[in-house]
Design an enzyme around this catalytic site. Structure first.
Site, PDB file in Angstrom:
ATOM      1  N   HIS A 233      46.558 -46.090 -17.441  1.00  0.00           N
ATOM      2  CA  HIS A 233      46.271 -44.766 -16.905  1.00  0.00           C
ATOM      3  C   HIS A 233      46.112 -43.786 -18.074  1.00  0.00           C
ATOM      4  CE1 HIS A 233      47.463 -40.820 -15.368  1.00  0.00           C
ATOM      5  NE2 HIS A 233      47.188 -41.237 -14.154  1.00  0.00           N
ATOM      6  N   ARG A 276      41.527 -43.898 -14.531  1.00  0.00           N
ATOM      7  CA  ARG A 276      41.797 -45.336 -14.417  1.00  0.00           C
ATOM      8  C   ARG A 276      40.500 -46.035 -14.040  1.00  0.00           C
ATOM      9  NH1 ARG A 276      46.006 -45.550  -9.751  1.00  0.00           N
ATOM     10  NH2 ARG A 276      45.681 -43.320  -9.543  1.00  0.00           N
ATOM     11  N   LYS A 279      38.055 -45.378 -10.701  1.00  0.00           N
ATOM     12  CA  LYS A 279      38.378 -44.082 -10.121  1.00  0.00           C
ATOM     13  C   LYS A 279      37.244 -43.114 -10.414  1.00  0.00           C
ATOM     14  CE  LYS A 279      42.280 -42.769  -9.096  1.00  0.00           C
ATOM     15  NZ  LYS A 279      42.907 -42.400  -7.816  1.00  0.00           N
ATOM     16  N   ASP A 282      37.174 -36.863 -13.525  1.00  0.00           N
ATOM     17  CA  ASP A 282      38.051 -35.707 -13.303  1.00  0.00           C
ATOM     18  C   ASP A 282      38.139 -34.943 -14.622  1.00  0.00           C
ATOM     19  OD1 ASP A 282      40.193 -33.937 -13.093  1.00  0.00           O
ATOM     20  OD2 ASP A 282      41.496 -35.340 -12.029  1.00  0.00           O
ATOM     21  N   CYS A 284      40.298 -33.074 -16.039  1.00  0.00           N
ATOM     22  CA  CYS A 284      41.510 -33.058 -16.877  1.00  0.00           C
ATOM     23  C   CYS A 284      41.544 -34.250 -17.830  1.00  0.00           C
ATOM     24  CB  CYS A 284      42.774 -32.972 -16.030  1.00  0.00           C
ATOM     25  SG  CYS A 284      43.083 -34.365 -14.948  1.00  0.00           S
ATOM     26  N   TYR A 285      40.867 -35.348 -17.457  1.00  0.00           N
ATOM     27  CA  TYR A 285      40.835 -36.505 -18.368  1.00  0.00           C
ATOM     28  C   TYR A 285      39.926 -36.268 -19.569  1.00  0.00           C
ATOM     29  CZ  TYR A 285      43.658 -38.785 -14.952  1.00  0.00           C
ATOM     30  OH  TYR A 285      44.700 -39.068 -14.112  1.00  0.00           O
ATOM     31  N   ASP A 337      38.478 -29.926 -11.604  1.00  0.00           N
ATOM     32  CA  ASP A 337      38.364 -31.385 -11.637  1.00  0.00           C
ATOM     33  C   ASP A 337      36.896 -31.836 -11.582  1.00  0.00           C
ATOM     34  OD1 ASP A 337      38.001 -33.915 -10.397  1.00  0.00           O
ATOM     35  OD2 ASP A 337      39.817 -33.797  -9.213  1.00  0.00           O
ATOM     36  N   ASP A 344      42.280 -24.355 -11.191  1.00  0.00           N
ATOM     37  CA  ASP A 344      43.719 -24.152 -11.376  1.00  0.00           C
ATOM     38  C   ASP A 344      44.002 -24.130 -12.872  1.00  0.00           C
ATOM     39  OD1 ASP A 344      44.578 -26.923 -12.327  1.00  0.00           O
ATOM     40  OD2 ASP A 344      43.599 -27.438 -10.437  1.00  0.00           O
ATOM     41  N   HIS A 347      43.873 -27.661 -14.796  1.00  0.00           N
ATOM     42  CA  HIS A 347      42.534 -28.134 -15.151  1.00  0.00           C
ATOM     43  C   HIS A 347      41.855 -27.201 -16.156  1.00  0.00           C
ATOM     44  CE1 HIS A 347      43.105 -30.874 -11.721  1.00  0.00           C
ATOM     45  NE2 HIS A 347      42.332 -31.659 -12.440  1.00  0.00           N
TER      46      HIS A 347
END
Ligand SMILES: [Zn+2]
Length: 422
Positions: A233, A276, A279, A282, A284-285, A337, A344, A347
């Site tokens: 992850h 991951r 998935k 997003d 934030c990654y 995201d 938010d 993020h």
């Protein structure tokens, strides 16, 4: 400074060829993946229609207004983060430093006093006043105070008690629990190593066996899971790898397998990262995954790897910038995201942090920039291990390192107790 290639990658003819193919086998996740790609295609085509020049813009002023307001007032939606209040301070302050927006002295002092109220009488910081000390808000509070970087901010941290708190959550196998009586996962090792190294309270026994435990979290995929045996992850992989860098043991990881895993997490069509395997992308990654590449670059360089680039990280820096600038900005400020999600502070912080990683290669001695879009899109660089600006790390080290490392209150009895339990 590299000139920006035009047209953008996502405008090129070949971009459509990067779309996901399900090979005729439709699954729940393949349907979701196609839905996301459709929404991104729409964003790109609207952008194409309204912009004559492909110059994606970072909405600096809107983000600044959103962040500034958040320091003083949070909406009802943040009630669920009542146990993560130092995180909100860190996310906002770090976003502001990336945007190179100074925080007024009075507000900085108010944040210091608020964080002082979050410090537990037994050491470490809690998610809010009168709550239980926990490693995650401890990390966030120490980072926030180092970003503020004033004497007032540094003096709030009770280093003796912080060390006692770290020993109280250390486990006999080298891992750490997040709080007394709490769960073990690799985030805790990073939070502990980060605050201990910044505030100069590392003792020889504090991280005994921790590197061996972290290595056991690296699985067959190449990334790290939260604990040994779990799926790899992005968030846990960043935490484990950054902790190993702080402890000087990154060579113990299978670096090549890690590199293969993380580079495969950048989405071919979207340009952003997934957390991951299988998935969705997003924002934030952009930090948790792309932020691994500077750590890996350095680790492989230390290992004598001779084929490393001196200009670029080993991911598509342009594609990530396009994803963040085109798909992750709320027009009224704040980042998110993916298209359709709401903004938010979490993020906002990690999209901007990822954008900064994608813009800046190397450090002072060997610095190479790649800024997509307007020149004003350029953010300040961030420290790859602590994710605060490098000069704030330097200043914290300058402040804390002349101070003596505290004697663990009951350090010897802690290690004896550990031995008894094992
Ligand atoms: Zn996210």
């Amino acid at each position: 400074m590299e000139t920006v290639p035009t047209p953008l990658r996502c405008f090129s003819e070949s971009h459509a060829a990067e779309k996901f193919t399900d090979d005729g086998v439709e699954t729940v996740t393949s349907v979701e993946q196609k839905k996301v790609e459709r929404s991104i295609r729409e964003v790109i085509s609207v952008y194409k229609q309204i912009q004559s020049l492909p110059q994606p813009t970072l909405l600096r002023d809107q983000h600044y207004q959103y962040l500034k307001k958040g320091l003083r007032h949070l909406s009802d939606a943040y009630e669920c983060l009542d146990a993560s209040r130092p995180w909100l301070c860190y996310w906002i302050l770090h976003s502001l430093e990336l945007l190179e927006e100074p925080v007024p002295v009075a507000i900085a002092s108010d944040v210091c006093q608020f964080l002082a109220r979050c410090q537990s009488p037994t050491g470490g910081f809690a998610g809010g006043p009168s709550q239980q000390a926990h490693l995650a808000p401890t990390y966030a509070a120490v980072n926030a105070l180092c970003i503020i970087g004033t004497k007032e901010a540094y003096s709030i941290i009770n280093r003796e008690k912080l060390l006692a708190f770290l020993f109280s959550v250390k486990q006999p196998d080298g891992s750490f629990v997040m709080h007394v009586g709490g769960e073990v996962d690799v985030r805790s090792a990073y939070c502990a190593a980060s605050v201990a190294s910044l505030t100069n309270i590392m003792t020889p026994s504090l991280f005994q066996d921790t590197p061996t435990w972290i290595v056991s979290c690296q699985n067959w995929e190449g990334g790290l899971g939260g604990v040994p045996g779990l799926e790899a992850h992005g968030g846990y992989t960043f935490c484990g790898t950054a902790a190993m860098v702080i402890l000087g043991k990154e060579f113990m990881l299978d670096l090549k397998a890690l590199l293969r895993w993380v580079t495969s997490r950048q989405m071919r069509f979207e340009g952003g990262f997934q957390g991951r395997c299988n998935k969705l992308v997003d924002g934030c990654y952009s930090f948790w995954q792309a932020g691994l590449l500077p750590l890996l670059h350095r680790a492989l360089f230390k290992e004598g790897e001779s084929t490393l680039s001196l200009e670029k990280w080993m991911f598509e820096q342009q594609a990530l910038q396009e994803y963040i600038l085109l798909c992750c900005q709320n027009p009224a400020g704040g980042l998110l995201d993916k298209p359709g999600k709401s903004r938010d502070f979490y993020h906002t912080c990690y999209c901007l942090s990822g954008l900064s990683v994608a813009q800046h290669f190397g450090n002072m001695d060997l610095h190479h920039q790649l800024v997509i879009g307007r020149e004003e899109n350029r953010l300040a660089p961030s420290h790859p291990v602590y994710n605060i600006c490098p000069e704030k790390v330097a200043r914290a080290i300058q402040h804390f390192h002349p101070l003596p490392v505290p004697e663990p209150e009951d350090g010897s009895s802690v290690s004896n107790a550990s031995a008894d339990q094992s």
